[in-house]
Write a protein that holds these residues in place. Sequence first.
Motif, PDB file in Angstrom:
ATOM      1  N   PRO A  68       0.831  -1.217   0.000  1.00  0.00           N
ATOM      2  CA  PRO A  68       0.000   0.000   0.000  1.00  0.00           C
ATOM      3  C   PRO A  68       0.863   1.263   0.000  1.00  0.00           C
ATOM      4  O   PRO A  68       2.027   1.241   0.399  1.00  0.00           O
ATOM      5  N   ALA A  69       0.281   2.321  -0.435  1.00  0.00           N
ATOM      6  CA  ALA A  69       0.987   3.610  -0.449  1.00  0.00           C
ATOM      7  C   ALA A  69       1.163   4.108   0.982  1.00  0.00           C
ATOM      8  O   ALA A  69       0.376   3.789   1.884  1.00  0.00           O
ATOM      9  N   GLN A  70       2.189   4.890   1.185  1.00  0.00           N
ATOM     10  CA  GLN A  70       2.444   5.455   2.515  1.00  0.00           C
ATOM     11  C   GLN A  70       1.395   6.522   2.831  1.00  0.00           C
ATOM     12  O   GLN A  70       0.906   7.214   1.949  1.00  0.00           O
ATOM     13  N   VAL A  71       1.100   6.651   4.116  1.00  0.00           N
ATOM     14  CA  VAL A  71       0.062   7.586   4.560  1.00  0.00           C
ATOM     15  C   VAL A  71       0.646   8.518   5.622  1.00  0.00           C
ATOM     16  O   VAL A  71       1.669   8.206   6.255  1.00  0.00           O
ATOM     17  N   THR A  72      -0.003   9.619   5.803  1.00  0.00           N
ATOM     18  CA  THR A  72       0.402  10.560   6.847  1.00  0.00           C
ATOM     19  C   THR A  72      -0.679  10.739   7.910  1.00  0.00           C
ATOM     20  O   THR A  72      -0.401  11.212   9.014  1.00  0.00           O
ATOM     21  N   ALA A  73      -1.914  10.353   7.567  1.00  0.00           N
ATOM     22  CA  ALA A  73      -3.031  10.441   8.519  1.00  0.00           C
ATOM     23  C   ALA A  73      -3.477   9.028   8.879  1.00  0.00           C
ATOM     24  O   ALA A  73      -3.653   8.176   8.002  1.00  0.00           O
ATOM     25  N   TYR A  74      -3.657   8.776  10.148  1.00  0.00           N
ATOM     26  CA  TYR A  74      -4.039   7.436  10.615  1.00  0.00           C
ATOM     27  C   TYR A  74      -4.581   7.556  12.035  1.00  0.00           C
ATOM     28  O   TYR A  74      -4.497   8.624  12.663  1.00  0.00           O
ATOM     29  N   ASP A  75      -5.130   6.480  12.536  1.00  0.00           N
ATOM     30  CA  ASP A  75      -5.641   6.455  13.907  1.00  0.00           C
ATOM     31  C   ASP A  75      -4.528   5.995  14.842  1.00  0.00           C
ATOM     32  O   ASP A  75      -4.037   4.857  14.723  1.00  0.00           O
ATOM     33  N   PHE A  76      -4.144   6.863  15.738  1.00  0.00           N
ATOM     34  CA  PHE A  76      -3.061   6.531  16.670  1.00  0.00           C
ATOM     35  C   PHE A  76      -3.567   5.482  17.664  1.00  0.00           C
ATOM     36  O   PHE A  76      -4.608   5.688  18.311  1.00  0.00           O
ATOM     37  N   PRO A  77      -2.849   4.357  17.824  1.00  0.00           N
ATOM     38  CA  PRO A  77      -3.332   3.277  18.706  1.00  0.00           C
ATOM     39  C   PRO A  77      -3.393   3.712  20.171  1.00  0.00           C
ATOM     40  O   PRO A  77      -2.608   4.546  20.635  1.00  0.00           O
ATOM     41  N   THR A  78      -4.342   3.119  20.868  1.00  0.00           N
ATOM     42  CA  THR A  78      -4.466   3.362  22.309  1.00  0.00           C
ATOM     43  C   THR A  78      -4.328   2.069  23.114  1.00  0.00           C
ATOM     44  O   THR A  78      -4.538   2.085  24.337  1.00  0.00           O
ATOM     45  N   ASP A  79      -3.985   0.987  22.437  1.00  0.00           N
ATOM     46  CA  ASP A  79      -3.920  -0.320  23.107  1.00  0.00           C
ATOM     47  C   ASP A  79      -2.481  -0.864  23.159  1.00  0.00           C
ATOM     48  O   ASP A  79      -2.256  -2.064  23.004  1.00  0.00           O
ATOM     49  N   TRP A  80      -1.509   0.015  23.369  1.00  0.00           N
ATOM     50  CA  TRP A  80      -0.120  -0.439  23.464  1.00  0.00           C
ATOM     51  C   TRP A  80       0.056  -1.364  24.682  1.00  0.00           C
ATOM     52  O   TRP A  80      -0.623  -1.202  25.699  1.00  0.00           O
ATOM     53  N   GLY A  81       0.997  -2.272  24.563  1.00  0.00           N
ATOM     54  CA  GLY A  81       1.319  -3.142  25.692  1.00  0.00           C
ATOM     55  C   GLY A  81       0.831  -4.566  25.498  1.00  0.00           C
ATOM     56  O   GLY A  81       0.057  -4.860  24.577  1.00  0.00           O
ATOM     57  N   LEU A  82       1.266  -5.456  26.384  1.00  0.00           N
ATOM     58  CA  LEU A  82       0.975  -6.882  26.280  1.00  0.00           C
ATOM     59  C   LEU A  82      -0.193  -7.283  27.178  1.00  0.00           C
ATOM     60  O   LEU A  82      -0.408  -6.695  28.242  1.00  0.00           O
ATOM     61  N   THR A  83      -0.919  -8.284  26.724  1.00  0.00           N
ATOM     62  CA  THR A  83      -1.966  -8.899  27.540  1.00  0.00           C
ATOM     63  C   THR A  83      -1.490 -10.238  28.098  1.00  0.00           C
ATOM     64  O   THR A  83      -2.218 -10.866  28.874  1.00  0.00           O
ATOM     65  N   PHE A  84      -0.334 -10.693  27.630  1.00  0.00           N
ATOM     66  CA  PHE A  84       0.282 -11.961  28.035  1.00  0.00           C
ATOM     67  C   PHE A  84      -0.524 -13.176  27.579  1.00  0.00           C
ATOM     68  O   PHE A  84      -0.481 -14.236  28.193  1.00  0.00           O
ATOM     69  N   LYS A  85      -1.249 -12.991  26.489  1.00  0.00           N
ATOM     70  CA  LYS A  85      -1.874 -14.086  25.746  1.00  0.00           C
ATOM     71  C   LYS A  85      -1.260 -14.054  24.348  1.00  0.00           C
ATOM     72  O   LYS A  85      -1.459 -13.072  23.617  1.00  0.00           O
ATOM     73  N   TYR A  86      -0.537 -15.118  23.997  1.00  0.00           N
ATOM     74  CA  TYR A  86       0.309 -15.048  22.811  1.00  0.00           C
ATOM     75  C   TYR A  86      -0.453 -14.680  21.546  1.00  0.00           C
ATOM     76  O   TYR A  86      -0.054 -13.751  20.814  1.00  0.00           O
ATOM     77  N   GLU A  87      -1.529 -15.391  21.249  1.00  0.00           N
ATOM     78  CA  GLU A  87      -2.246 -15.141  19.992  1.00  0.00           C
ATOM     79  C   GLU A  87      -2.730 -13.695  19.912  1.00  0.00           C
ATOM     80  O   GLU A  87      -2.612 -13.042  18.860  1.00  0.00           O
ATOM     81  N   ASP A  88      -3.270 -13.170  21.025  1.00  0.00           N
ATOM     82  CA  ASP A  88      -3.757 -11.789  21.026  1.00  0.00           C
ATOM     83  C   ASP A  88      -2.611 -10.794  20.872  1.00  0.00           C
ATOM     84  O   ASP A  88      -2.703  -9.834  20.099  1.00  0.00           O
ATOM     85  N   ASP A  89      -1.528 -11.018  21.615  1.00  0.00           N
ATOM     86  CA  ASP A  89      -0.398 -10.090  21.552  1.00  0.00           C
ATOM     87  C   ASP A  89       0.288 -10.130  20.187  1.00  0.00           C
ATOM     88  O   ASP A  89       0.675  -9.084  19.646  1.00  0.00           O
ATOM     89  N   ALA A  90       0.440 -11.335  19.613  1.00  0.00           N
ATOM     90  CA  ALA A  90       1.078 -11.439  18.303  1.00  0.00           C
ATOM     91  C   ALA A  90       0.254 -10.724  17.234  1.00  0.00           C
ATOM     92  O   ALA A  90       0.803 -10.005  16.382  1.00  0.00           O
ATOM     93  N   ALA A  91      -1.064 -10.903  17.286  1.00  0.00           N
ATOM     94  CA  ALA A  91      -1.930 -10.240  16.310  1.00  0.00           C
ATOM     95  C   ALA A  91      -1.879  -8.717  16.473  1.00  0.00           C
ATOM     96  O   ALA A  91      -1.827  -7.969  15.490  1.00  0.00           O
ATOM     97  N   LYS A  92      -1.874  -8.251  17.733  1.00  0.00           N
ATOM     98  CA  LYS A  92      -1.841  -6.802  17.972  1.00  0.00           C
ATOM     99  C   LYS A  92      -0.506  -6.193  17.534  1.00  0.00           C
ATOM    100  O   LYS A  92      -0.498  -5.121  16.883  1.00  0.00           O
ATOM    101  N   VAL A  93       0.585  -6.834  17.868  1.00  0.00           N
ATOM    102  CA  VAL A  93       1.899  -6.320  17.462  1.00  0.00           C
ATOM    103  C   VAL A  93       1.999  -6.279  15.944  1.00  0.00           C
ATOM    104  O   VAL A  93       2.513  -5.304  15.366  1.00  0.00           O
ATOM    105  N   ARG A  94       1.454  -7.301  15.293  1.00  0.00           N
ATOM    106  CA  ARG A  94       1.486  -7.325  13.819  1.00  0.00           C
ATOM    107  C   ARG A  94       0.709  -6.137  13.237  1.00  0.00           C
ATOM    108  O   ARG A  94       1.181  -5.476  12.310  1.00  0.00           O
ATOM    109  N   VAL A  95      -0.478  -5.870  13.786  1.00  0.00           N
ATOM    110  CA  VAL A  95      -1.292  -4.753  13.282  1.00  0.00           C
ATOM    111  C   VAL A  95      -0.559  -3.429  13.467  1.00  0.00           C
ATOM    112  O   VAL A  95      -0.527  -2.578  12.558  1.00  0.00           O
ATOM    113  N   HIS A  96       0.045  -3.246  14.623  1.00  0.00           N
ATOM    114  CA  HIS A  96       0.796  -2.000  14.867  1.00  0.00           C
ATOM    115  C   HIS A  96       1.994  -1.886  13.916  1.00  0.00           C
ATOM    116  O   HIS A  96       2.320  -0.788  13.457  1.00  0.00           O
TER     117      HIS A  96
END
Length: 221
Positions: A103-131
Amino acid sequence: EGLAMRHEDEPGKRRKNIYSAHCIEDSQTTKPNYLGYSIMVKTQLIVLAAVASVATAFAPMQMSVSENGAARRDFIKAAGTAAVATVGSVAFPLVSSAEVEVPAQVTAYDFPTDWGLTFKYEDDAAKVRVHMVTATGLGKGAEKMEDFGKNMKKEMVDFVSYYRRFPKVAGKPSFSTLYTSINVLAGHYTSYGYKYPLPEKRRKRLYQEYAEIDKSLKRGR
């Protein structure tokens, strides 16, 4: 007189006999010494000749042993190289070479508010990937780009530091590929800072890895 001369002659005869006996004894004692010395010299010569012949006979064998040793070293080196390559392919599976849309680079986006780990691997891996997908798509001058990069790097470091301690998680293909992607993105931040966008070649590689991570997570791997 005859008796006296006989008595005088008898000691002389006795002396002569004693002298002869000494000569016989000397000759008998010296004769074996010469024989022993001769036998010893001959024995030494025979031993030296035998050693020389044995050394000559085994010279080709020594060469063959050294050649075998060199061949064995070459085999071990080749086997070690193959083993390293095999282990590397298992630990870090190759990313599919299938083309993915960058995809093309963007300058406007939604800044995440869910930083940090939940200590559940599948959830944390998916979240880190999205970020990381968001970070890879940020262009020059994007809003809060530096803040995003700092939060992103901290989250990646925390993720790897925590989950790599668990063999069952560390052996998953999703973790291996995500670990590789984290090294690429973290290395970019270390070399260029948080305000500099990723180059196109690096972005393409990361998007391919992100696609592989998504497939692995959906399969529970």
